[in-house]
Design an enzyme around this catalytic site. Sequence first.
Site: not given
Lengths: 380, 400
Positions: B132, B136, B141, B353-354, B166, B378-379, B261
């Site tokens: 998809y 570009e 966005s 934590i680690l 892509i 995806e935005g 999304r």
Amino acid sequence: LISFAATEEEQAFVDMAKTLAKEKFRPAARRAESEGVLEPDLIRKVEELGFLSMELPEHWNGFGLSLLSQVQIVKALSYGDPGILQGLPGTGDAASLIRVLPDDKPVNRLKKLYGQFSEPIMAYFDLMAMEDGRFHLEKVEGGYRVTGTTCPARLAAKSQIAVLAARDQEGEPVVFFLQTDGLRMVSGDNLGLQYAGIGQFHFNGYFIPSEQVLSVGREAEDFIRKARVRIYILEGAKQSGVAEAALDYATAYTAMRKAFGQEIARFQGVSFRVADMAIQSRSAWLLVLQAAEAADRGDKEAEGFALRALSKAHGAALFNTNSCVQLLGGHGFIREYPAEKWMRDARTESLLYGRERELLHHWGLFLLEGEKEVKTVDLL
Amino acid sequence: LISFELSERQQQMKELAHWLAENEIRPIAMEAERMKRVPEQWLQKINQMGIHLNPAGFQSGKNQSGRLQKENEANRLGVIAMEELAWGDAAVTLSLPGPGLGGPPLQASGTPEQQERFLSIFTMDEPRWGAYAVTEPEAGSDVSGIRTTAARVDGGYLLNGQKIFITNGARASWVIVFATVDPALGRFGHRAFIVEKGMKGFAATKIVDKLGLRANETAELVFEDCFVPDENLLGGEELYERRHAKSSGFQVAMKTFDSTRPVVAAMAVGIARAAYEYTLEFVKKEFPKHGHLYPLAIDLLAESETDIAASRLLVWEAAWKADMGKENAKEAALCKAMAGKMALDVCSRCLEILGPSGLEGHPVEKWYRDVKVFDIFEGTNEIQHLVIARNQYAQYRLRV
């Protein structure tokens, strides 16, 4: 099957509650707060609609509604004004304890006492986690003796009856009730929820006869925990209601208010904060719904779900009400608008019910150590 | 009735996807990361098992007209499965054979012939991919600003332009490519094309190196007078005529986001859950209860678990609305905005934590790098905020 669709009946009740909240609660909120007065007609209306007895079991002439139905209605009512909702007469948080108690002799004594008042109000004090040594419960011949001061609880200042859950000197959980007449009560000008009658009782060797003891020991602890889960979930709904009210109010205001020649909503500094408020309130609300559904099913995870849901709901209410004040600017700070009141109410609510970080800490203990170990060290 | 219990089918899907994640995906994840590709042999094996990635295709069926359709649970099944698969490893999951993110627009807007032609290639003989392509160099966005052109010629269109970032773009058998018939028309000039591998003038020019998801191919595509026949115009000319809205190419992209999304958000939830579960077990085994770090871990883990659960519910709600055929743009943005940010926060907390021991040898550092892009593709989070705000102010007829 995963579904987010309320039943038609639930939706009808929610619509009624929301209408009442917007048209009656909100206009009455300021007077209720400053004068402590609510029109008797409004209270009657709330009672007629059954909103005062949703949690009570049928043998208490209640509706015994599921938590899933209740949280939707409670959220809608809180949307109008959380202060009024918390100050409505009736059994308050004690309803959740009554809901889980058996219909036995001691409970019937409480019911009989409750029935003696024309407009009864009951307060509930969960003192199991009080660590400051200000409250002492001593087992004595024929009952218990109480000394010291409770933590603040809502409806205390208005109540004729109080139900208390505490540990005696041996660490044994005890649930008992008493008449508040003649007790020393301290109720001041609180940060928020002023109509809710928040107060604390002082005891000086007050004797509780064994007839007023509702439950003792492991059984009592179980009832207290179950009641607490229900109370937390219902409080989560109330905080969700005020969070959504703040979101909608801020949206409406910023859509109308102009600065620099345009509606301030057109500035992303404003609209993105509104988006954050939407994320906060929706995510918290879904956790509340999930906790309610789990509790209704008797899922053993419901207790943990209630902890995380209320913590998140507190967070959402605090963020959204603060944001509402912020986005209203100077108008948010003055009392002509409800924003500042909601900000105070939300903070008060979070202090009365668990504190957001404390709840999370308990949830973390559940996750790391499991329910059993947490229970033994009594962190709840 | 409001319910959060999985149906039998949803539970089966969860268990199947989790089995795959645990037994097939997770074991190769670190090696694939090191090699920056998923081993071919493994892809062959998975493909022969009939496993294909098609977020829009869970439980697909055909209606009376023979058109593929999503049934009631399709979106919910999709997000449940994708959370589990991403829990195994997101980079490997995104490399699974199948139409991938090209599936939703093809199934939502493709003609029956196109769906048959392009979805039927995913067979067990050899692994194949779909892709998809919207982004570009100068239009990420701002989808309306795409500059890849589609010039009308006899029998089709000539595409010229470049696409970047892509997923599976170089290996894909076909790519859904968004182009404009006239840049001056903005979104009204958009069209979506199915460009097939090997078409003259179409080339993948670069595979990029990344912060995370290194095992997954991210390609740059170039179109130089690439002829695409009419039958490869997504939905056919009639799609654009039928809707009377000349912006339908743009609408295809936007509608695609509404279904992808929640899928991407579900993957973010899966990664966050992986990091959380790993760290929880680590703390149980390694941290003394009376140590000074234990209380810190309790609070950070509780906060993480709560945020994961809240994000998952937002994902489910968006998927449920899609299954019900309801408008879900706001819910899709809500879940993506929360989950994308949440997942990075959770991975970051787990690393906290680690401590220094988390810098190497623990998968959490990989998940931390992997998950960042879930707040971007995806935005971006900012675009999700914009979508949420626009929905919030729509009642006041105010476009923000």
